[in-house]
Design a protein around this motif. Structure first.
Motif, PDB file in Angstrom:
ATOM      1  N   VAL A 144       0.702  -1.184  -0.014  1.00  0.00           N
ATOM      2  CA  VAL A 144       0.069  -0.054  -0.055  1.00  0.00           C
ATOM      3  C   VAL A 144       0.654   1.250   0.071  1.00  0.00           C
ATOM      4  N   TYR A 145       1.909   1.321   0.886  1.00  0.00           N
ATOM      5  CA  TYR A 145       2.706   2.620   0.951  1.00  0.00           C
ATOM      6  C   TYR A 145       3.359   2.803  -0.590  1.00  0.00           C
ATOM      7  N   VAL A 146       4.031   2.084  -0.998  1.00  0.00           N
ATOM      8  CA  VAL A 146       4.535   2.275  -2.395  1.00  0.00           C
ATOM      9  C   VAL A 146       3.439   2.541  -3.402  1.00  0.00           C
ATOM     10  N   SER A 147       2.415   1.768  -3.392  1.00  0.00           N
ATOM     11  CA  SER A 147       1.377   1.725  -4.463  1.00  0.00           C
ATOM     12  C   SER A 147       0.724   3.203  -4.627  1.00  0.00           C
ATOM     13  N   ASN A 148       0.309   3.681  -3.278  1.00  0.00           N
ATOM     14  CA  ASN A 148      -0.207   4.991  -3.213  1.00  0.00           C
ATOM     15  C   ASN A 148       0.607   5.959  -3.620  1.00  0.00           C
ATOM     16  N   ARG A 149       1.907   6.254  -3.388  1.00  0.00           N
ATOM     17  CA  ARG A 149       2.741   7.146  -3.944  1.00  0.00           C
ATOM     18  C   ARG A 149       2.799   7.170  -5.356  1.00  0.00           C
ATOM     19  N   VAL A 150       3.063   5.939  -5.889  1.00  0.00           N
ATOM     20  CA  VAL A 150       3.272   5.789  -7.049  1.00  0.00           C
ATOM     21  C   VAL A 150       1.994   6.296  -8.250  1.00  0.00           C
ATOM     22  N   ASP A 151       0.862   5.850  -7.368  1.00  0.00           N
ATOM     23  CA  ASP A 151      -0.274   6.519  -8.257  1.00  0.00           C
ATOM     24  C   ASP A 151      -0.421   7.898  -8.055  1.00  0.00           C
ATOM     25  N   ARG A 152       0.021   8.543  -6.960  1.00  0.00           N
ATOM     26  CA  ARG A 152      -0.010  10.113  -6.773  1.00  0.00           C
ATOM     27  C   ARG A 152       1.088  10.669  -7.734  1.00  0.00           C
ATOM     28  N   ILE A 153       2.223  10.250  -8.093  1.00  0.00           N
ATOM     29  CA  ILE A 153       3.235  10.678  -8.867  1.00  0.00           C
ATOM     30  C   ILE A 153       2.585  10.512 -10.531  1.00  0.00           C
ATOM     31  N   LEU A 154       2.049   9.222 -11.050  1.00  0.00           N
ATOM     32  CA  LEU A 154       1.531   9.086 -12.104  1.00  0.00           C
ATOM     33  C   LEU A 154       0.415   9.964 -12.655  1.00  0.00           C
ATOM     34  N   LYS A 155      -0.423  10.435 -11.629  1.00  0.00           N
ATOM     35  CA  LYS A 155      -1.591  11.241 -11.771  1.00  0.00           C
ATOM     36  C   LYS A 155      -1.020  12.592 -12.419  1.00  0.00           C
ATOM     37  N   VAL A 156       0.093  13.090 -11.781  1.00  0.00           N
ATOM     38  CA  VAL A 156       0.715  14.443 -12.318  1.00  0.00           C
ATOM     39  C   VAL A 156       1.558  14.230 -13.458  1.00  0.00           C
ATOM     40  N   SER A 157       2.411  13.317 -13.697  1.00  0.00           N
ATOM     41  CA  SER A 157       3.266  13.069 -14.661  1.00  0.00           C
ATOM     42  C   SER A 157       3.287  11.701 -15.165  1.00  0.00           C
ATOM     43  N   THR A 158       3.820  11.214 -16.138  1.00  0.00           N
ATOM     44  CA  THR A 158       4.108  10.100 -17.017  1.00  0.00           C
ATOM     45  C   THR A 158       5.250   9.762 -16.646  1.00  0.00           C
ATOM     46  N   LYS A 159       5.431   8.232 -16.939  1.00  0.00           N
ATOM     47  CA  LYS A 159       6.957   7.667 -16.432  1.00  0.00           C
ATOM     48  C   LYS A 159       7.955   7.925 -17.295  1.00  0.00           C
ATOM     49  N   LEU A 160       7.359   8.255 -18.833  1.00  0.00           N
ATOM     50  CA  LEU A 160       8.636   8.867 -19.698  1.00  0.00           C
ATOM     51  C   LEU A 160       9.196   9.875 -19.399  1.00  0.00           C
ATOM     52  N   GLN A 161       8.446  10.885 -18.375  1.00  0.00           N
ATOM     53  CA  GLN A 161       9.101  12.220 -17.985  1.00  0.00           C
ATOM     54  C   GLN A 161      10.000  12.032 -17.096  1.00  0.00           C
ATOM     55  N   TRP A 162      10.105  10.806 -16.413  1.00  0.00           N
ATOM     56  CA  TRP A 162      11.068  10.829 -15.242  1.00  0.00           C
ATOM     57  C   TRP A 162      12.512  10.198 -15.951  1.00  0.00           C
ATOM     58  N   ASN A 163      13.580  10.805 -15.479  1.00  0.00           N
ATOM     59  CA  ASN A 163      14.906  10.434 -15.945  1.00  0.00           C
ATOM     60  C   ASN A 163      16.001  10.135 -14.673  1.00  0.00           C
ATOM     61  N   TYR A 164      16.801   9.574 -15.049  1.00  0.00           N
ATOM     62  CA  TYR A 164      18.021   9.361 -14.344  1.00  0.00           C
ATOM     63  C   TYR A 164      19.225  10.122 -14.138  1.00  0.00           C
ATOM     64  N   VAL A 165      19.362  10.713 -13.032  1.00  0.00           N
ATOM     65  CA  VAL A 165      20.460  11.543 -12.906  1.00  0.00           C
ATOM     66  C   VAL A 165      21.685  11.210 -11.921  1.00  0.00           C
ATOM     67  N   PRO A 166      22.794  11.255 -12.198  1.00  0.00           N
ATOM     68  CA  PRO A 166      23.853  10.770 -11.150  1.00  0.00           C
ATOM     69  C   PRO A 166      23.961  11.734 -10.055  1.00  0.00           C
ATOM     70  N   THR A 167      24.296  11.059  -9.028  1.00  0.00           N
ATOM     71  CA  THR A 167      24.160  11.922  -7.600  1.00  0.00           C
ATOM     72  C   THR A 167      25.072  12.908  -7.633  1.00  0.00           C
ATOM     73  N   SER A 168      26.251  12.948  -8.490  1.00  0.00           N
ATOM     74  CA  SER A 168      27.217  13.996  -8.459  1.00  0.00           C
ATOM     75  C   SER A 168      26.643  15.205  -9.353  1.00  0.00           C
ATOM     76  N   TYR A 169      25.393  14.979  -9.970  1.00  0.00           N
ATOM     77  CA  TYR A 169      24.766  16.019 -10.664  1.00  0.00           C
ATOM     78  C   TYR A 169      23.774  16.631 -10.010  1.00  0.00           C
ATOM     79  N   THR A 170      23.004  15.990  -9.409  1.00  0.00           N
ATOM     80  CA  THR A 170      21.868  16.465  -9.004  1.00  0.00           C
ATOM     81  C   THR A 170      21.876  17.797  -7.793  1.00  0.00           C
TER      82      THR A 170
END
Length: 636
Positions: free
Chosen positions: A319-345
């Motif tokens: 439930v914990y992860v499922s609810n938050r994933v739903d909240r994220i995908l209501k505002v954005s799409t999965k293709l809008q999410w990208n990986y950034v190295p820790t040294s650059y963020t």
């Protein structure tokens, strides 16, 4: 009641309603102009903030708003302030802010004005911070007062305030210390160091505009939001990237937030997911305020676990992860999410305490220009859930299997060991006869059964076993008096169960005088092995006649084969005897002509002609028969 009580709880809401009603009295949004939009979207209680590229347009807008407020509600718009001398000169001095006329825009002197709690240097057009000089006691109340005394709604100095919040959380963990009691000595050193670093805040200067290029003049505008988390805090920061006609880009700070992480109960992947939720909350606010389309927004995180959660399409989460994933995908799409190295963020700075001097040169305020220069953002990568078997947030795969229990122990795959229908029936009949002889309840009546009886019982048993194996659902529905499923292949035949448990074709011929087997023929699946044996058996019975004769024999024996015509054609096509009997006559291919017949030569060179005969001249008897003397006459 004509005067509303000042300081009451609903007073801000009533004030906003009065302002909007005085300016905009239209029934629909279509009739509203830019004055109505200014009051509805850019007024906060009794302060209005607005930015524009044109000095003439903004002066005209404020004048029209001033006149409409006076006309609609007798409300006077005053304390006007601007960083443009031309705008200020458009209004009478009584409507301007106090001492604003004394400002010299050509000098380098500072002129600080308070706007919604922020210190704004009107001349240099920058934001600064002013701290209270009052010394607070080293208590919980004093620490909280110093932390909350730094008003930072945009999040410019969120990494600096984070250090004070961490000290405050350690202080709150000691429940034995009251709010006005001195705090323990082990926190004194950290508190003094952090409090001393706040003095540098007054020298921190932040440009008011996002970039040097106005949003109205840029050819393209993008919103980039970064998120990160640590064991102490989660953070998210947003930047706007503008492009001019030449393709040159500029990056500017928009909004940042930093929140303390819970002391326990949260893993780093969970905190990273919470930071991603915080990023979507910033995106929703900024997109609505700056009117940036959702498609022009990109999100970045250094957690491949979170990216696996967002790109997942096969596994289920708790439930914990499922609810938050739903909240994220209501505002954005999965293709809008990208990986950034820790040294650059740059969001990494918001998860750890940072001093003011370090904040000046950090990417938190300047933005990750190095990241955008080194990365090809057009490439999209699909991420998978990392180690789903080990991850406690991923539900285990549950396989549901349905077991069918058969009433008989016969295995119809063994029927394939028989090459003819007769041998199969005889084999089952032999087994039934032997079983009846050795059965403990065997009687003389059972042993006296004829072979014909055993053969008929064997035929019924074979067909019944095949029907139960292939048409199990249909058998089950008919036994329970339920209608067949809509996707059943037998629904058009209206099947029924007879007294022997065999599936037969239903219909409207029950009252006819024909034999019962022809009224309701037994159903045999055409794809079963026994269907092939039956067709071959009937084909041999009609002495290899055509399809119609073979099909007629099958029908006359009370059998309904599904796909009968196709099966008969296939068997007749492969029947060797039928191919011999029905094959077309072969034609001999002639050999090549000899060269004598193809070579030009005089007549009769290779050919002789018998012109006159032969004629029989003399015949005499011999021991073995008779002999003829032939004479030929050739003209000279």
């Amino acid at each position: 009641m004509r005067v509303h009580v000042f300081g009451n709880s609903p007073s801000p809401s009533v004030a906003n309603y009065c302002l909007r009603k005085a300016v905009c009295n239209h029934e629909g949004e279509e009739q509203c102009d830019n004055v109505c939009k200014y009051v509805k979207e850019h007024f906060y209680v009794d302060d209005g903030l607005l930015s524009s590229d044109s000095e003439k347009d903004i002066a005209s807008l404020i004048k029209r708003k001033h006149d409409r407020l006076m006309t609609g509600g007798n409300i006077r718009l005053h304390k006007i302030i601007s960083n443009s001398n031309k705008v200020l000169s458009s209004f009478p001095q009584k409507d301007l802010a106090k001492n604003i006329t004394e400002i010299d825009f050509d000098s380098d002197a500072s002129c600080l004005q308070r706007s919604l709690g922020l210190s704004w240097d009107v001349i240099r057009d920058i934001f600064t911070y002013q701290l209270s000089a009052d010394e607070k006691h080293y208590t919980k109340r004093g620490v909280l007062s110093v932390i909350n005394g730094i008003f930072d709604p945009i999040g410019f100095v969120a990494p600096v305030i984070l250090g004070g919040r961490l000290i405050m959380r350690q202080a709150l963990q000691n429940a034995s210390v009251d709010w006005d009691d001195p705090l323990p000595e082990y926190l004194m050193n950290d508190w003094q160091v952090w409090k001393q670093s706040l003095k540098d805040l007054e020298t921190l200067e932040i440009r008011r505009s996002f970039t040097e290029t106005s949003l109205g003049d840029c050819s393209k505008c993008e919103l980039h939001i970064f998120s990160d988390a640590s064991k102490d805090a989660i953070a998210s920061v947003a930047y706007i990237r503008t492009f001019n006609d030449n393709g040159h880009s500029q990056l500017g700070f928009v909004l940042g937030k930093s929140k303390l992480a819970p002391n326990h109960g949260h893993t780093i992947p969970r905190l990273e997911l919470c930071a991603a939720v915080l990023a979507t909350e910033l995106a929703s606010f900024i997109q609505k305020t700056l009117e940036i389309p959702s498609s022009a927004t990109d999100f970045y995180t250094d957690s491949q676990v979170v990216l696996g959660y967002l790109y997942n399409e096969t596994r289920r989460f708790y439930v914990y992860v499922s609810n938050r994933v739903d909240r994220i995908l209501k505002v954005s799409t999965k293709l809008q999410w990208n990986y950034v190295p820790t040294s650059y963020t740059p969001a990494d700075h918001g998860t750890r305490p940072l001093e003011v001097n370090s904040l000046r040169q950090s990417e938190w305020l300047k933005g990750p220009n190095a990241f955008f220069e080194s990365q090809n953002l057009s490439d999209s990568t699909l991420f998978e859930v990392i180690e789903p078997e080990v991850d406690k947030e991923v539900r285990l795969l549950v396989e549901v299997k349905k077991t069918f229990v058969k009433s008989s122990g016969l295995d119809i795959s063994l029927f394939e060991h028989f090459s003819t229908w007769t041998s199969l029936v005889r084999g089952i009949a032999f087994l039934k006869r032997k079983a009846s002889m050795w059965h403990k309840d065997a009687t003389d009546d059972k042993n006296s059964k004829s072979c014909v009886t055993f053969m008929k019982e064997s035929e019924k048993l074979i067909i019944k076993e095949v029907q139960q194996d292939i048409y199990y659902n249909e058998n089950d529905c008919l036994k329970k008096s339920k209608p067949l499923q809509k996707n059943s292949s037998l629904i058009a035949l209206s099947p029924v169960l007879d007294s022997d448990g065999l599936l037969r074709v239903g219909g409207r011929l029950k009252n006819s005088d024909i034999e019962s087997c022809e009224k309701m023929p037994v159903i045999i699946p055409g794809k079963s092995y026994i269907a092939t044996l039956i067709v071959k058996h009937c084909h041999n019975a009609v002495q290899h006649m055509g399809r119609h004769f073979t099909e007629g024999v099958i029908r006359s024996r009370g059998i309904w084969l599904t796909g009968c015509k196709r099966l008969i054609n296939s068997i007749l096509h492969n029947c060797i005897k039928c191919r011999k009997l029905r094959g077309s006559a072969e034609q001999q291919k002639m050999a090549d002509l000899p060269s004598d017949r193809l070579t030009t030569s005089p007549p009769f060179t290779y050919v002789g002609v018998d012109t006159f005969g032969p004629w029989s001249i003399l015949t005499r008897r011999t021991r073995g028969g008779s002999a003829n003397t032939k004479r030929l006459c050739f003209p000279v």
